[in-house]
Scaffold this active site. Structure first.
Site, PDB file in Angstrom:
ATOM      1  N   ASP A  93      26.271  49.045  32.967  1.00 49.98           N
ATOM      2  CA  ASP A  93      25.760  47.694  33.165  1.00 49.98           C
ATOM      3  C   ASP A  93      24.280  47.689  32.811  1.00 49.98           C
ATOM      4  O   ASP A  93      23.600  48.705  32.927  1.00 49.98           O
ATOM      5  CB  ASP A  93      25.969  47.283  34.625  1.00 49.98           C
ATOM      6  CG  ASP A  93      25.655  45.823  34.875  1.00 49.98           C
ATOM      7  OD1 ASP A  93      25.306  45.106  33.920  1.00 49.98           O
ATOM      8  OD2 ASP A  93      25.766  45.406  36.033  1.00 49.98           O
ATOM      9  N   GLY A  95      21.826  46.251  34.267  1.00 52.61           N
ATOM     10  CA  GLY A  95      20.893  46.145  35.386  1.00 52.61           C
ATOM     11  C   GLY A  95      20.535  44.714  35.729  1.00 52.61           C
ATOM     12  O   GLY A  95      19.846  44.457  36.715  1.00 52.61           O
ATOM     13  N   GLY A  96      21.005  43.765  34.918  1.00 53.71           N
ATOM     14  CA  GLY A  96      20.678  42.362  35.165  1.00 53.71           C
ATOM     15  C   GLY A  96      21.130  41.877  36.525  1.00 53.71           C
ATOM     16  O   GLY A  96      20.385  41.187  37.234  1.00 53.71           O
ATOM     17  N   ASP A 147      20.847  40.521  30.723  1.00 55.15           N
ATOM     18  CA  ASP A 147      21.071  39.094  30.938  1.00 55.15           C
ATOM     19  C   ASP A 147      20.419  38.640  32.229  1.00 55.15           C
ATOM     20  O   ASP A 147      20.038  39.453  33.070  1.00 55.15           O
ATOM     21  CB  ASP A 147      22.569  38.794  30.992  1.00 55.15           C
ATOM     22  CG  ASP A 147      23.224  39.411  32.229  1.00 55.15           C
ATOM     23  OD1 ASP A 147      22.881  40.567  32.571  1.00 55.15           O
ATOM     24  OD2 ASP A 147      24.081  38.753  32.842  1.00 55.15           O
ATOM     25  N   GLN A 190      26.840  33.475  30.135  1.00 51.22           N
ATOM     26  CA  GLN A 190      26.353  32.851  31.359  1.00 51.22           C
ATOM     27  C   GLN A 190      26.548  31.331  31.265  1.00 51.22           C
ATOM     28  O   GLN A 190      27.287  30.862  30.414  1.00 51.22           O
ATOM     29  CB  GLN A 190      24.888  33.232  31.595  1.00 51.22           C
ATOM     30  CG  GLN A 190      24.671  34.699  31.947  1.00 51.22           C
ATOM     31  CD  GLN A 190      25.202  35.078  33.335  1.00 51.22           C
ATOM     32  OE1 GLN A 190      25.550  34.223  34.156  1.00 51.22           O
ATOM     33  NE2 GLN A 190      25.273  36.383  33.596  1.00 51.22           N
ATOM     34  N   GLY A 217      28.068  36.193  35.898  1.00 50.44           N
ATOM     35  CA  GLY A 217      27.750  35.075  36.769  1.00 50.44           C
ATOM     36  C   GLY A 217      28.938  34.539  37.539  1.00 50.44           C
ATOM     37  O   GLY A 217      28.895  33.431  38.075  1.00 50.44           O
ATOM     38  N   ASP A 267      35.975  45.331  36.802  1.00 43.68           N
ATOM     39  CA  ASP A 267      35.371  46.407  37.595  1.00 43.68           C
ATOM     40  C   ASP A 267      34.891  45.856  38.918  1.00 43.68           C
ATOM     41  O   ASP A 267      34.648  44.654  39.048  1.00 43.68           O
ATOM     42  CB  ASP A 267      34.173  47.007  36.864  1.00 43.68           C
ATOM     43  CG  ASP A 267      32.945  46.106  36.987  1.00 43.68           C
ATOM     44  OD1 ASP A 267      32.045  46.411  37.802  1.00 43.68           O
ATOM     45  OD2 ASP A 267      32.885  45.068  36.293  1.00 43.68           O
ATOM     46  N   CYS A 305      53.396  54.236  48.447  1.00 41.70           N
ATOM     47  CA  CYS A 305      52.324  54.817  47.642  1.00 41.70           C
ATOM     48  C   CYS A 305      52.538  56.304  47.423  1.00 41.70           C
ATOM     49  O   CYS A 305      52.944  57.029  48.342  1.00 41.70           O
ATOM     50  CB  CYS A 305      50.975  54.568  48.320  1.00 41.70           C
ATOM     51  SG  CYS A 305      49.553  55.205  47.399  1.00 41.70           S
ATOM     52  N   CYS A 307      50.012  58.371  46.290  1.00 30.50           N
ATOM     53  CA  CYS A 307      48.721  59.053  46.197  1.00 30.50           C
ATOM     54  C   CYS A 307      48.682  60.266  47.126  1.00 30.50           C
ATOM     55  O   CYS A 307      49.500  60.413  48.040  1.00 30.50           O
ATOM     56  CB  CYS A 307      47.575  58.089  46.509  1.00 30.50           C
ATOM     57  SG  CYS A 307      47.269  57.790  48.266  1.00 30.50           S
ATOM     58  N   CYS A 310      48.493  59.346  50.940  1.00 27.99           N
ATOM     59  CA  CYS A 310      49.717  58.856  51.567  1.00 27.99           C
ATOM     60  C   CYS A 310      50.803  59.927  51.656  1.00 27.99           C
ATOM     61  O   CYS A 310      51.640  59.900  52.557  1.00 27.99           O
ATOM     62  CB  CYS A 310      50.229  57.636  50.802  1.00 27.99           C
ATOM     63  SG  CYS A 310      49.215  56.158  51.054  1.00 27.99           S
ATOM     64  N   HIS A 336      42.886  56.787  47.973  1.00 24.42           N
ATOM     65  CA  HIS A 336      43.982  55.825  48.106  1.00 24.42           C
ATOM     66  C   HIS A 336      43.654  54.497  47.430  1.00 24.42           C
ATOM     67  O   HIS A 336      44.457  53.973  46.647  1.00 24.42           O
ATOM     68  CB  HIS A 336      44.315  55.573  49.575  1.00 24.42           C
ATOM     69  CG  HIS A 336      45.274  54.439  49.753  1.00 24.42           C
ATOM     70  ND1 HIS A 336      46.635  54.574  49.601  1.00 24.42           N
ATOM     71  CD2 HIS A 336      45.050  53.116  50.003  1.00 24.42           C
ATOM     72  CE1 HIS A 336      47.216  53.403  49.758  1.00 24.42           C
ATOM     73  NE2 HIS A 336      46.275  52.494  50.006  1.00 24.42           N
TER      74      HIS A 336
END
Length: 372
Positions: A93, A95-96, A147, A190, A217, A267, A305, A307, A310, A336
């Protein structure tokens, strides 16, 4: 080129689609959920554990790595991949958003942003050129243009000025970016909640012919219905032959709604942050493990699950770990939650291919407790 997007399949029942993003460090299957490793680490996880979860790409943050340990040190180490021992794709990213989050600790000008470090209060300046320089040193596969993340709510006048500045900054980022054969620069749309500004922002960024485009945004406090409305009119206008990235989204319902509308990438820090606070995502909804009801419950967090958590530990044991502030509790919860979202996206991809995405979504909502 540093990045190639291949559109593999488009759903006949909605706007969901399947694709591949080819990068110097591997291929990413889309739609994809990307775990966040803000400071060059996904909290509590080793790279091998992330690979076991089938994480295909992770995020790191320009703002935080600029402050500590410094982008020059990361470059000296051979770049972020070598520094953190991760050989799969990385997105950074710009950093905006972090600078936006500083509130009164920052001042935005046409040249860039003057801000005070949240660590020690020291003053710093990041311009579009500086954001590119930092990310070039980090060596991420996908880097984001600097941005201005418009807050919600915002007046039309402010949102317009902010959007236009973001476009000018994107142009400066493209001009400053020299490592185009190894790093792909994405633009960030934006315009707050104003349709004409959003569409104009996209139009201006598309003219720059960048390798991919993100919607910024959003997920900044607006009602879910507004986010869906923005996605409804925006995604149709975004280039069909390039990745579409919705920034900062990680709850299962937001993921489903985004994918249904044609988003490829998402994300969020939410699954790892929830994990550190003892909250688990399960097929039947969210569980707060510290609650007394789990004290004598020797069943797994989620009996559907597969994982590591679990398959090996009970709710009673996990509650004990969190009540005693044991580090293992946070690690198991993180394993998990990340497995849950990564596996959910994997099953979403399968459902798109089999033309049963909407059925899968409805079944998931019913079990999880979401309203349709």
């Amino acid at each position: 080129m540093a990045l190639e997007y291949k559109l593999l399949y488009e759903s006949k029942e909605c706007n969901a689609r399947l694709g591949e993003i080819h990068t110097p460090h591997g291929v990413i299957e889309t739609p994809i959920f990307m775990p966040v490793g803000t400071k060059a680490t996904v909290k509590t996880m080793t790279p091998d554990e992330l690979k076991d979860l089938e994480a295909q790409i992770i995020l790191s943050n320009t703002y935080h790595l600029y402050l500590r340990p410094g982008h020059s040190l990361v470059k000296e180490a051979g770049g972020l991949h070598k520094f953190m021992n991760w050989d799969r794709p990385i997105l950074t990213d710009s950093g905006g958003f972090q600078v936006f989050s500083l509130g009164k600790m920052r001042k935005i000008t046409e040249e860039g942003v003057v801000f005070k470090s949240h660590i020690d209060g020291s003053e710093h300046f990041i311009s579009p050129e500086k954001a590119v320089e930092i990310q070039n040193c980090l060596g991420s596969d996908i880097m984001m243009a600097f941005d201005e993340c418009t807050p919600y709510p915002a007046t039309y006048e402010y949102a317009k000025q902010s959007m236009e500045r973001t476009t000018r900054w994107a142009k400066r980022c493209k001009e400053a970016h020299k490592n185009t054969d190894k790093q792909a620069l994405f633009g960030i749309v934006q315009g707050s909640m104003y349709k004409d500004l959003r569409l104009e922002s996209l139009r201006q960024l598309v003219e720059l012919d960048l390798p991919g485009y993100a919607l910024g945004g959003l997920s900044v406090g607006e009602p879910a219905e507004i986010m869906k409305e923005v996605l409804d009119y925006m995604v149709h206008e975004m280039p069909r032959n390039k990745p579409r990235y919705l920034m900062g989204v990680g709850s299962p319902d937001y993921i489903f709604e985004a994918v249904e509308r044609g988003i490829d990438m998402a994300d969020c820090v939410m699954p790892t942050r929830m994990a550190r606070n003892g909250a688990f995502m399960t097929s039947k909804g969210r569980i707060t493990i510290k609650n007394a009801v789990h004290r004598n419950d020797f069943s797994p967090i989620d009996d559907e699950c597969e994982c590591y958590c679990c398959k090996n530990y009970s709710r009673a044991y996990l509650r004990h770990l969190f009540k005693e502030n044991e580090i293992l509790g946070a690690r198991l919860a993180t394993i998990h939650n990340l497995f849950f979202l990564i596996n959910l996206m994997k099953n979403i991809r399968i459902s798109i291919r089999e033309e049963r995405f909407l059925e899968f979504k409805n079944d998931f909502y019913q079990k999880y407790g979401y309203k349709k």
